[in-house]
Design an enzyme around this catalytic site. Sequence first.
Site, short mmCIF file in Angstrom:
data_model
loop_
_atom_site.label_atom_id
_atom_site.label_comp_id
_atom_site.label_asym_id
_atom_site.label_seq_id
_atom_site.Cartn_x
_atom_site.Cartn_y
_atom_site.Cartn_z
N ASP A 171 -7.91 -5.31 -0.16
CA ASP A 171 -8.37 -6.18 -1.25
C ASP A 171 -8.06 -7.65 -1.04
O ASP A 171 -8.55 -8.49 -1.79
CB ASP A 171 -7.76 -5.72 -2.58
CG ASP A 171 -8.54 -4.57 -3.17
OD1 ASP A 171 -9.78 -4.67 -3.17
OD2 ASP A 171 -7.94 -3.60 -3.61
N HIS A 186 0.84 -1.19 0.00
CA HIS A 186 0.00 0.00 0.00
C HIS A 186 0.87 1.23 0.00
O HIS A 186 1.93 1.23 0.63
CB HIS A 186 -0.92 0.01 1.23
CG HIS A 186 -2.09 0.90 1.07
ND1 HIS A 186 -2.02 2.25 1.31
CD2 HIS A 186 -3.36 0.65 0.64
CE1 HIS A 186 -3.20 2.79 1.04
NE2 HIS A 186 -4.03 1.84 0.64
N1 ACO Z 1 3.68 -7.55 -4.98
C1 ACO Z 1 5.00 -7.57 -5.21
N2 ACO Z 1 5.79 -6.51 -5.04
C2 ACO Z 1 5.23 -5.37 -4.61
C3 ACO Z 1 3.86 -5.26 -4.34
C4 ACO Z 1 3.07 -6.42 -4.55
N3 ACO Z 1 1.77 -6.41 -4.31
N4 ACO Z 1 3.58 -4.02 -3.94
C5 ACO Z 1 4.74 -3.35 -3.94
N5 ACO Z 1 5.72 -4.16 -4.35
C6 ACO Z 1 7.13 -3.84 -4.48
C7 ACO Z 1 7.39 -3.18 -5.83
O1 ACO Z 1 7.69 -4.10 -6.83
C8 ACO Z 1 8.57 -2.32 -5.49
O2 ACO Z 1 9.74 -3.12 -5.43
P1 ACO Z 1 11.11 -2.60 -6.01
O3 ACO Z 1 11.42 -1.36 -5.22
O4 ACO Z 1 12.00 -3.75 -5.78
O5 ACO Z 1 10.82 -2.29 -7.47
C9 ACO Z 1 8.27 -1.85 -4.06
O6 ACO Z 1 7.45 -2.85 -3.49
C10 ACO Z 1 7.56 -0.52 -4.00
O7 ACO Z 1 6.44 -0.57 -4.88
P2 ACO Z 1 5.74 0.72 -5.49
O8 ACO Z 1 4.88 0.29 -6.65
O9 ACO Z 1 6.73 1.79 -5.71
O10 ACO Z 1 4.86 1.17 -4.29
P3 ACO Z 1 3.54 1.97 -4.41
O11 ACO Z 1 3.38 2.73 -3.18
O12 ACO Z 1 3.43 2.72 -5.67
O13 ACO Z 1 2.50 0.74 -4.49
C11 ACO Z 1 0.51 -0.38 -4.76
C12 ACO Z 1 1.25 0.70 -3.99
C13 ACO Z 1 0.26 0.12 -6.18
C14 ACO Z 1 -0.82 -0.62 -4.08
C15 ACO Z 1 1.35 -1.68 -4.79
O14 ACO Z 1 1.63 -2.12 -3.50
C16 ACO Z 1 0.68 -2.77 -5.61
O15 ACO Z 1 0.82 -2.78 -6.83
N6 ACO Z 1 -0.06 -3.70 -4.94
C17 ACO Z 1 -0.78 -4.71 -5.65
C18 ACO Z 1 -2.11 -4.15 -6.14
C19 ACO Z 1 -3.09 -4.00 -5.03
O16 ACO Z 1 -3.26 -4.85 -4.17
N7 ACO Z 1 -3.81 -2.86 -5.08
C20 ACO Z 1 -4.84 -2.53 -4.11
C21 ACO Z 1 -4.35 -1.42 -3.23
S1 ACO Z 1 -5.52 -0.97 -2.02
C22 ACO Z 1 -6.69 -0.10 -2.89
O17 ACO Z 1 -6.44 0.58 -3.84
C23 ACO Z 1 -8.05 -0.26 -2.48
#
Ligand code: ACO
Length: 387
Positions: A311, A260
């Site tokens: 989620d 998140h």
């Molecule tokens: N699975 C694997 N790796 C992840 C995940 C995940 N679910 N979430 C974050 N990471 C990793 C990224 O790959 C990244 O790694 P790196 O630095 O080695 O490249 C690091 O964690 C940071 O990720 P970002 O995308 O920069 O973090 P951000 O704050 O933008 O992400 C997000 C937030 C988009 C929700 C992300 O965690 C994600 O894609 N989760 C999966 C989708 C999801 O569950 N969305 C629902 C969110 S809640 C809502 O909207 C109601």
Amino acid sequence: MEPSEVQRGLQDVVALESRICFIDGREGRLLYRGYDIRELAERSTFEEVAYLLWYGRLPTAGQLRDLTQRLRELRILPEPLRAWIGSLPATTAPMDLLRTAVSALALFEPEETRPGPSSIGGAQRLTAVLPTILGEFHRRRSGRPPLAPRPELSAAAYLLYAVLDREPTELEARALDVALILHADHELNASTFAARVTASTLSDLYSAVTSAIGTLKGPLHGGANERVMELLDEIGSVDRVEEVVKERLARHERIMGFGHRVYKVEDPRATILRRWSEKVGAARGNLHYYELLRKLEEVVHREKGLYPNVDLYSGSVYALFGIPPDLFTPLFAASRVAGWTAHVLEEYDDLRLIRPTAKYVGPTDLAYVPIGERPDDPGPAGAARPA
Ligand code: ACO
């Protein structure tokens, strides 16, 4: 103020002041108008939470009764819209339907499309009618009779009745009520931000909610719970969780339902939904999804240090009710509409056009070449993207 460094994805940018929702991402706390989400999920109802979000205070018994009554009266769709839903192909994606139906509904509600305080009427109308839009569509595509408005049912029970075509049990209605409470608002999430950007141009509430629905549709936001269920079905059994997760992570794929932008610890909504997933699963004698999800949490946390978000568990509850996965994100919208509209009303009260700036990183001072004199291959500067 001088333009500062780019914050990709506007991460950590404080864009505005709000009195609606507070998130403490380090402590895992979420408050609506000052009230802890855990207490609201325990003691409140979706209707009461909608009142709280819109009016900024808990209602008296009379105020809640009036709002509940009004929301029930507003469930009925204009006939042409109902007929249009009936004409759609069964393959229509429900989020596309919802986005277009909200936009179309504005044509029938001209008095509510004037931005300003009167938009509270539109907020209530949209909150009341989204379940009807979903229910009408799902019934048509499943070959079932049209929906009855059922004014005696609560918002949660009506939503379940609309899509399941049966009376929900008390446990089901309460589980969905809690899910609706938990999804009703979440500060400046992407869809709420989209709604506020639209409202900040003094556009109307229906346009703002249409923007929000289009934004919620994406799998990084509202679409994640549907993908979680696809993953669970692909995994199939607890002993395969480790293998599938490791394979996905090795391919640098994201595991939906984890991570998140704001929470650095467990999302408090996930904590509550985990309990409901177990409770509903136990009542049904089916803990298959719950057990898979517990193992998934363990492996993803060990491998990536990530915590569950809202989620992760919601889909497992909806699936046990028999709700099809393509309605999961629309259910999210049916709840978040209360928060979107509260934010739009707040935006109208303290209006300031939302218009950030971009750091330009493209070329400058290029010489214009008349079209007849351009080479076939204009080179890298003129061909940033294949034509
Ligand atoms: N699975 C694997 N790796 C992840 C995940 C995940 N679910 N979430 C974050 N990471 C990793 C990224 O790959 C990244 O790694 P790196 O630095 O080695 O490249 C690091 O964690 C940071 O990720 P970002 O995308 O920069 O973090 P951000 O704050 O933008 O992400 C997000 C937030 C988009 C929700 C992300 O965690 C994600 O894609 N989760 C999966 C989708 C999801 O569950 N969305 C629902 C969110 S809640 C809502 O909207 C109601």
